[in-house]
Design an enzyme around this catalytic site. Structure first.
Site, PDB file in Angstrom:
ATOM      1  CE  LYS A   1      42.168  26.148  39.893  1.00 15.42           C
ATOM      2  NZ  LYS A   1      42.456  26.021  41.059  1.00 15.42           N
TER       3      LYS A   1
ATOM      4  CE1 TYR B   1      40.127  30.319  38.817  1.00 20.16           C
ATOM      5  CE2 TYR B   1      38.592  29.999  36.962  1.00 20.16           C
ATOM      6  CZ  TYR B   1      39.306  29.545  38.129  1.00 20.16           C
ATOM      7  OH  TYR B   1      38.733  28.397  38.817  1.00 20.16           O
TER       8      TYR B   1
ATOM      9  CB  THR C   1      38.146  25.385  36.714  1.00 20.12           C
ATOM     10  OG1 THR C   1      37.320  25.916  35.692  1.00 20.12           O
ATOM     11  CG2 THR C   1      39.614  25.930  36.465  1.00 20.12           C
ATOM     12  CG  ASP C   2      34.237  23.705  33.307  1.00 20.97           C
ATOM     13  OD1 ASP C   2      34.666  24.908  33.859  1.00 20.97           O
ATOM     14  OD2 ASP C   2      33.097  24.040  33.084  1.00 20.97           O
ATOM     15  CD  GLU C   3      36.050  29.264  34.077  1.00 21.34           C
ATOM     16  OE1 GLU C   3      36.879  30.403  33.817  1.00 21.34           O
ATOM     17  OE2 GLU C   3      35.383  29.370  34.862  1.00 21.34           O
TER      18      GLU C   3
HETATM   19  P1  NAD Z   1      36.785  31.449  46.637  1.00 23.11           P
HETATM   20  O1  NAD Z   1      37.398  32.714  46.018  1.00 23.11           O
HETATM   21  O2  NAD Z   1      35.497  31.364  47.019  1.00 23.11           O
HETATM   22  O3  NAD Z   1      37.787  31.000  47.548  1.00 23.11           O
HETATM   23  C1  NAD Z   1      39.180  30.946  47.669  1.00 23.11           C
HETATM   24  C2  NAD Z   1      39.803  30.735  49.185  1.00 23.11           C
HETATM   25  O4  NAD Z   1      41.081  30.759  48.931  1.00 23.11           O
HETATM   26  C3  NAD Z   1      39.474  32.062  49.771  1.00 23.11           C
HETATM   27  O5  NAD Z   1      38.927  31.539  51.275  1.00 23.11           O
HETATM   28  C4  NAD Z   1      40.766  32.899  49.881  1.00 23.11           C
HETATM   29  O6  NAD Z   1      40.939  33.432  51.014  1.00 23.11           O
HETATM   30  C5  NAD Z   1      41.673  31.589  49.872  1.00 23.11           C
HETATM   31  N1  NAD Z   1      43.073  31.957  49.244  1.00 23.11           N
HETATM   32  C6  NAD Z   1      43.316  32.829  48.200  1.00 23.11           C
HETATM   33  N2  NAD Z   1      44.570  33.081  48.021  1.00 23.11           N
HETATM   34  C7  NAD Z   1      45.261  32.273  48.955  1.00 23.11           C
HETATM   35  C8  NAD Z   1      46.434  32.184  49.515  1.00 23.11           C
HETATM   36  N3  NAD Z   1      47.520  32.506  48.707  1.00 23.11           N
HETATM   37  N4  NAD Z   1      46.785  31.164  50.489  1.00 23.11           N
HETATM   38  C9  NAD Z   1      45.977  30.583  51.390  1.00 23.11           C
HETATM   39  N5  NAD Z   1      44.292  30.676  50.772  1.00 23.11           N
HETATM   40  C10 NAD Z   1      44.054  31.422  49.678  1.00 23.11           C
HETATM   41  O7  NAD Z   1      36.956  30.118  45.615  1.00 23.11           O
HETATM   42  P2  NAD Z   1      35.987  29.039  45.171  1.00 23.11           P
HETATM   43  O8  NAD Z   1      34.879  29.316  44.154  1.00 23.11           O
HETATM   44  O9  NAD Z   1      35.458  28.558  46.587  1.00 23.11           O
HETATM   45  O10 NAD Z   1      36.939  28.080  44.512  1.00 23.11           O
HETATM   46  C11 NAD Z   1      37.624  27.060  45.168  1.00 23.11           C
HETATM   47  C12 NAD Z   1      38.384  26.144  44.245  1.00 23.11           C
HETATM   48  O11 NAD Z   1      37.448  25.664  43.183  1.00 23.11           O
HETATM   49  C13 NAD Z   1      39.392  27.132  43.229  1.00 23.11           C
HETATM   50  O12 NAD Z   1      40.643  26.212  43.287  1.00 23.11           O
HETATM   51  C14 NAD Z   1      38.642  27.291  42.006  1.00 23.11           C
HETATM   52  O13 NAD Z   1      39.317  27.485  41.068  1.00 23.11           O
HETATM   53  C15 NAD Z   1      37.882  25.866  41.990  1.00 23.11           C
HETATM   54  N6  NAD Z   1      36.848  26.059  41.172  1.00 23.11           N
HETATM   55  C16 NAD Z   1      35.915  26.755  41.427  1.00 23.11           C
HETATM   56  C17 NAD Z   1      34.640  26.614  40.722  1.00 23.11           C
HETATM   57  C18 NAD Z   1      33.569  27.583  40.968  1.00 23.11           C
HETATM   58  O14 NAD Z   1      32.496  27.591  40.303  1.00 23.11           O
HETATM   59  N7  NAD Z   1      33.496  28.532  42.086  1.00 23.11           N
HETATM   60  C19 NAD Z   1      34.546  25.571  39.671  1.00 23.11           C
HETATM   61  C20 NAD Z   1      35.521  24.951  39.552  1.00 23.11           C
HETATM   62  C21 NAD Z   1      36.416  24.876  40.299  1.00 23.11           C
HETATM   63  P1  TYD Z   2      31.121  33.740  36.737  1.00 23.55           P
HETATM   64  O1  TYD Z   2      29.907  33.416  38.020  1.00 23.55           O
HETATM   65  O2  TYD Z   2      31.963  34.828  36.928  1.00 23.55           O
HETATM   66  O3  TYD Z   2      31.842  32.183  36.592  1.00 23.55           O
HETATM   67  P2  TYD Z   2      32.652  32.049  35.424  1.00 23.55           P
HETATM   68  O4  TYD Z   2      33.263  33.248  34.711  1.00 23.55           O
HETATM   69  O5  TYD Z   2      33.961  31.212  36.060  1.00 23.55           O
HETATM   70  O6  TYD Z   2      32.141  31.125  34.363  1.00 23.55           O
HETATM   71  O7  TYD Z   2      30.313  33.960  35.650  1.00 23.55           O
HETATM   72  C1  TYD Z   2      29.487  32.991  34.948  1.00 23.55           C
HETATM   73  C2  TYD Z   2      28.811  33.279  33.575  1.00 23.55           C
HETATM   74  O8  TYD Z   2      28.123  34.435  34.040  1.00 23.55           O
HETATM   75  C3  TYD Z   2      29.773  33.824  32.745  1.00 23.55           C
HETATM   76  O9  TYD Z   2      29.301  33.286  31.348  1.00 23.55           O
HETATM   77  C4  TYD Z   2      30.109  35.383  32.896  1.00 23.55           C
HETATM   78  C5  TYD Z   2      28.447  35.675  33.078  1.00 23.55           C
HETATM   79  N1  TYD Z   2      28.345  37.054  33.804  1.00 23.55           N
HETATM   80  C6  TYD Z   2      27.310  37.807  33.606  1.00 23.55           C
HETATM   81  O10 TYD Z   2      26.746  37.735  32.518  1.00 23.55           O
HETATM   82  N2  TYD Z   2      27.006  38.919  34.462  1.00 23.55           N
HETATM   83  C7  TYD Z   2      27.874  39.061  35.479  1.00 23.55           C
HETATM   84  O11 TYD Z   2      27.602  39.969  36.351  1.00 23.55           O
HETATM   85  C8  TYD Z   2      28.771  38.090  35.817  1.00 23.55           C
HETATM   86  C9  TYD Z   2      29.476  38.344  37.200  1.00 23.55           C
HETATM   87  C10 TYD Z   2      29.038  37.098  35.058  1.00 23.55           C
END
Ligand code: NAD
Ligand code: TYD
Length: 376
Positions: A178, A174, A149-151
């Site tokens: 990461k 989180y 993630t960019d975070e």
């Molecule tokens: P998500 O929470 O929707 O899915 C995570 C999946 O991992 C789930 O299916 C869960 O069951 C599985 N999981 C969790 N713990 C596990 C374990 N111990 N063993 C096996 N499986 C396990 O997450 P996402 O949003 O799809 O994110 C996927 C990846 O992308 C993550 O690594 C996250 O850090 C990264 N990422 C997400 C975003 C975003 O905007 N969602 C952005 C940048 C990077």
């Molecule tokens: P989120 O979707 O939780 O992603 P991340 O924290 O990984 O960026 O949140 C996106 C942005 O929206 C973040 O600045 C927090 C804000 N947010 C709200 O304002 N209300 C909400 O209910 C949630 C879940 C997030």
């Protein structure tokens, strides 16, 4: 590349990735999806894929922290690549309960790295509980891609963008977990020569997104006439990327990225949260006008916006410079935000069964009945 281990393939991005690879990439081999099925994992996301690709898609319920299981899977399937998505992924949950984040994101990534190193060096069944052999990775025709993630880069002021060279400065449990996993992945390249790549991506949105994150939460609350919670002043900025564009980037990096390299992935789409929420409201007004939605009781969607207490340590702004990925691998985002949000809102409107199962938790019961822990 014949066989790929995808971790976390029942989650939001992982399931979109499995679908993308099998349906759109031209890949002809086998995908093994290893997922623990936490609250965020839902194999219903890929139910149609399971039926359509019986010979080319295998689901295994299991934990990436489980060395013995990983050893068996590497031995049985002889993976050529790992696409590692599995993680605890929600910042708010990490604030209230960081333990699972450390377990899965750090220990789980470590277990995967050790297992890949051991299997690809020709040590057969995988490492046991981290007691590695000290040997370097043997196979060069393999790839370990870590999705991050960019975070990890922290929070930006009003200007500037994260580059791959930006120092790490994670601020939530989180992002810290990461960041730790990214460091481990890089260390396995430098120390053991494991052919790794890393991508650091901005916020994704799209179908099959669990409704705890901002965009799906707002879509579903708005459909039901519930408040749309906006943290703080709503002026925190995120860079939004349509999930399929992220999947295409990961696939390209997996195939063509240079071992040891990190690639930033972004949507070129910086938005304040309040504007994101207003965009969702506008898409809903177009697809399900508020006067036709009885849940709105005469209000319009924007009337539901409610400013709430801010998230502790809320990062102010993220923005991504993805010029390296564009220059080296020719990737760029294809979806524009308005179009992407419209597609996303339409998907939630068109899939009331999925929404109901996720919201009521019914999918958990279905899981308990259909998936016992697989024996690899
Ligand atoms: P998500 O929470 O929707 O899915 C995570 C999946 O991992 C789930 O299916 C869960 O069951 C599985 N999981 C969790 N713990 C596990 C374990 N111990 N063993 C096996 N499986 C396990 O997450 P996402 O949003 O799809 O994110 C996927 C990846 O992308 C993550 O690594 C996250 O850090 C990264 N990422 C997400 C975003 C975003 O905007 N969602 C952005 C940048 C990077
Ligand atoms: P989120 O979707 O939780 O992603 P991340 O924290 O990984 O960026 O949140 C996106 C942005 O929206 C973040 O600045 C927090 C804000 N947010 C709200 O304002 N209300 C909400 O209910 C949630 C879940 C997030």
């Amino acid at each position: 590349m014949k066989t790929i281990l995808v971790t976390g393939g029942a989650g939001f991005i992982g399931s979109n990735f499995v679908r993308y690879v099998l349906e759109r990439s031209g890949f002809k081999g086998l995908i093994v999806n290893l997922d623990k099925l936490t609250y965020a994992g839902n194999p219903e996301n890929l139910a149609d894929i399971g039926r359509k690709y019986k010979d080319r898609y295998v689901f295994v319920k299991g934990d990436i922290c489980d060395f013995a299981l990983l050893g068996r899977l590497f031995k049985k399937h002889k993976f050529d690549a790992v696409a590692h998505f599995a993680a605890e992924s929600h910042v708010d949950r990490s604030i209230f309960g960081p333990r699972d984040f450390v377990e899965t994101n750090i220990h789980g990534t470590f277990a995967l790295l050790e297992s890949a190193r051991s299997a690809w060096a020709g040590h057969g069944t995988g490492a046991s509980a981290g007691q590695g052999t000290g040997a370097s990775a043997g196979r060069r025709d393999v790839r370990f891609h870590h999705v991050s993630t960019d975070e990890v880069y922290g929070s930006l002021g009003a200007t500037g963008k994260f580059k791959e060279t930006t120092p790490y400065d994670p601020r939530s449990p989180y992002s810290a977990s990461k960041a730790a996993s990214d460091h481990l992945v890089r260390a396995y390249h430098h120390t053991y020569g494991l052919p790794v790549t890393i991508s650091n991506c901005s916020n994704n949105y799209g179908p099959w997104h669990f409704p705890e994150k901002l965009i799906p939460l707002v879509i579903l609350n708005a459909m039901e006439g519930k408040p749309l919670p906006v943290y703080g002043d709503g002026r925190n900025v995120r860079d939004w990327l349509y999930v399929e564009d992220h999947c295409a980037a990961v696939w390209r990096i997996l195939l063509k990225g240079r071992p040891g390299e990190t690639y930033n992935v972004g949507g070129d789409c910086e938005m304040k949260n309040i504007d994101v929420v207003k965009n969702v409201c506008a898409a809903l007004e177009e697809l399900l006008p508020s006067p036709e939605n009885p849940a709105l009781k005469g209000k319009n969607y924007e009337d539901l916006i409610t400013f709430v207490k801010d998230r502790p340590g809320h990062d102010r702004r993220y923005a991504i410079d993805f010029s390296k990925l564009k220059r080296e691998l020719g990737w760029r985002p294809s979806a524009d935000f308005t179009g992407g949000i419209l597609r996303t809102v339409r998907w939630y409107l068109d899939n009331p069964g999925w929404v109901k199962n996720v919201k009521t938790g019914a999918y958990r019961k279905w899981l308990d009945k259909n998936y016992r822990r697989s024996r690899a």
